[in-house]
Write an enzyme that holds these catalytic residues in place. Structure first.
Site, PDB file in Angstrom:
ATOM      1  N   ASP A  99     -14.485  11.036  12.931  1.00 60.28           N
ATOM      2  CA  ASP A  99     -13.546  10.089  12.329  1.00 60.28           C
ATOM      3  C   ASP A  99     -12.152  10.706  12.372  1.00 60.28           C
ATOM      4  O   ASP A  99     -11.994  11.925  12.363  1.00 60.28           O
ATOM      5  CB  ASP A  99     -13.931   9.761  10.879  1.00 60.28           C
ATOM      6  N   ARG A 156       0.826  -1.214   0.000  1.00 60.11           N
ATOM      7  CA  ARG A 156       0.000   0.000   0.000  1.00 60.11           C
ATOM      8  C   ARG A 156       0.861   1.265   0.000  1.00 60.11           C
ATOM      9  O   ARG A 156       0.517   2.242  -0.645  1.00 60.11           O
ATOM     10  CB  ARG A 156      -0.947  -0.022   1.191  1.00 60.11           C
TER      11      ARG A 156
HETATM   12  C1  SAM Z   1     -14.701   0.547   8.429  1.00 61.16           C
HETATM   13  S1  SAM Z   1     -14.903   2.206   8.923  1.00 61.16           S
HETATM   14  C2  SAM Z   1     -16.407   2.069   9.856  1.00 61.16           C
HETATM   15  C3  SAM Z   1     -17.470   3.009   9.367  1.00 61.16           C
HETATM   16  C4  SAM Z   1     -18.850   2.815  10.021  1.00 61.16           C
HETATM   17  N1  SAM Z   1     -18.785   2.912  11.454  1.00 61.16           N
HETATM   18  C5  SAM Z   1     -19.459   1.495   9.602  1.00 61.16           C
HETATM   19  O1  SAM Z   1     -19.543   0.571  10.382  1.00 61.16           O
HETATM   20  O2  SAM Z   1     -19.845   1.378   8.437  1.00 61.16           O
HETATM   21  C6  SAM Z   1     -13.658   2.405  10.188  1.00 61.16           C
HETATM   22  C7  SAM Z   1     -13.342   3.865  10.469  1.00 61.16           C
HETATM   23  O3  SAM Z   1     -12.655   3.974  11.728  1.00 61.16           O
HETATM   24  C8  SAM Z   1     -11.823   5.111  11.641  1.00 61.16           C
HETATM   25  N2  SAM Z   1     -10.807   5.078  12.712  1.00 61.16           N
HETATM   26  C9  SAM Z   1      -9.793   4.196  12.885  1.00 61.16           C
HETATM   27  N3  SAM Z   1      -9.060   4.545  13.967  1.00 61.16           N
HETATM   28  C10 SAM Z   1      -9.644   5.659  14.494  1.00 61.16           C
HETATM   29  C11 SAM Z   1      -9.346   6.491  15.610  1.00 61.16           C
HETATM   30  N4  SAM Z   1      -8.300   6.242  16.414  1.00 61.16           N
HETATM   31  N5  SAM Z   1     -10.139   7.566  15.847  1.00 61.16           N
HETATM   32  C12 SAM Z   1     -11.207   7.837  15.038  1.00 61.16           C
HETATM   33  N6  SAM Z   1     -11.530   7.079  13.962  1.00 61.16           N
HETATM   34  C13 SAM Z   1     -10.758   6.007  13.687  1.00 61.16           C
HETATM   35  C14 SAM Z   1     -11.215   4.986  10.250  1.00 61.16           C
HETATM   36  O4  SAM Z   1     -10.709   6.229   9.797  1.00 61.16           O
HETATM   37  C15 SAM Z   1     -12.411   4.468   9.429  1.00 61.16           C
HETATM   38  O5  SAM Z   1     -13.069   5.514   8.757  1.00 61.16           O
END
Ligand code: SAM
Length: 280
Positions: A149, A41
């Protein structure tokens, strides 16, 4: 000049430096077996930035000369994949099982929600739409949704509220007509309507760095997978503190708190599990 695609995988030391940076900035834990994935990546990012090695990318990232790059770097590691009407059972759980209890506990009060790890905004907008739909049975109630996020880019996208293709494929046609408007210049592209948008406030922030609340209900679906067990437990404690007594935490359908010793009470409802902060 060598192609970036000829650059070998990260060395263990290089991997460790990136993993440390990721943990420091986002609390995300990258296990060593992800070395090939991360190398592939990052190679793509090096190519796009015309950089010749990982060291140059590390320095570029740290220099802060491109503030968006840290967001892109997080996106290299996490998946922002999400869509409207994802695991609809969670919304049925909310409307049929949790909301009657929350409203009975707080009659006439504004109800506060948090979509934690909201990616590009589908989850909080979906929540807002389902809550308005739920009012047909529950009666009207005022509510707000905080959506957050880590990724600044995702949050910007979410604020625009414009979706197409797979992201809205599952939205029932009646809902699409009621809560979206089609972009006049681009068939198949839909904007979330202003009255839904105004219910949701987006913030770019790290879940481990903000103290927000209090909330009646927190949705944090498909986010905890990125964290070590220790950090997951830390996050669950933060959610507990952010909830009002009587409040609920909803997590993804493949996630569970059963391995943690937490003060939450696990409640099994007809539409799934929610974690309850008991009243004392
Ligand atoms: C797969 S998405 C989930 C989106 C939604 N909650 C759903 O279930 O469809 C995971 C998200 O977690 C966010 N994320 C990961 N680590 C994080 C952190 N420490 N603080 C805030 N957001 C975080 C990522 O940027 C990503 O957009």
């Amino acid at each position: 000049m060598i192609s970036v695609y000829d650059i070998p995988d990260l060395s263990p030391d290089e991997f460790a430096r990136f993993a440390e940076l990721i943990h420091q900035k986002a609390s995300i834990t990258l296990k060593e077996h992800k070395i090939v994935l991360l190398s592939n990546r990052l190679r793509r990012r090096l190519h796009e930035l015309q950089l010749s090695d990982y060291e140059s990318y590390y320095r570029y990232l740290q220099s802060g000369q491109d503030p968006e790059e840290m967001s892109r770097f997080f996106e290299v590691i996490t998946t922002n994949e999400t869509y409207f009407w994802r695991t609809t059972q969670n919304f049925e759980l909310l409307k049929q099982d949790l909301m009657p209890a929350i409203l009975a506990d707080h009659p006439g009060r504004e109800i506060h929600f948090w979509s934690a790890g909201c990616s590009s905004g589908e989850e909080p907008y979906n929540l807002a739409m389902e809550l308005v739909e739920g009012m047909k049975q529950l009666g009207p109630f005022p509510f707000t949704i905080r959506a957050s996020d880590l990724s600044e880019r995702m949050v910007q996208f979410a604020r625009e509220g414009r979706y197409q293709g797979r992201k809205i494929d599952r939205v029932p046609p009646a809902i699409l007509r009621r809560y979206f408007r089609e972009d006049e210049d681009n068939a198949g592209h839909y904007y979330v309507r202003a009255d839904v948008k105004q219910r949701v406030a987006f913030h770019a922030e790290n879940l481990f760095e903000t103290r927000v609340g209090p909330f009646h209900c927190i949705f944090c679906r498909n986010v905890m997978i990125y964290f070590s067990r220790q950090d997951q437990l830390k996050l669950v404690s933060r959610f507990y503190e952010a909830l009002l007594p009587g409040g609920y935490l909803v997590i993804g359908h493949s996630e569970s708190l059963h391995m943690f010793d937490t003060p939450f009470e696990t409640r099994q409802f007809a539409n799934g599990v929610a974690y309850h902060k008991k009243r004392v």
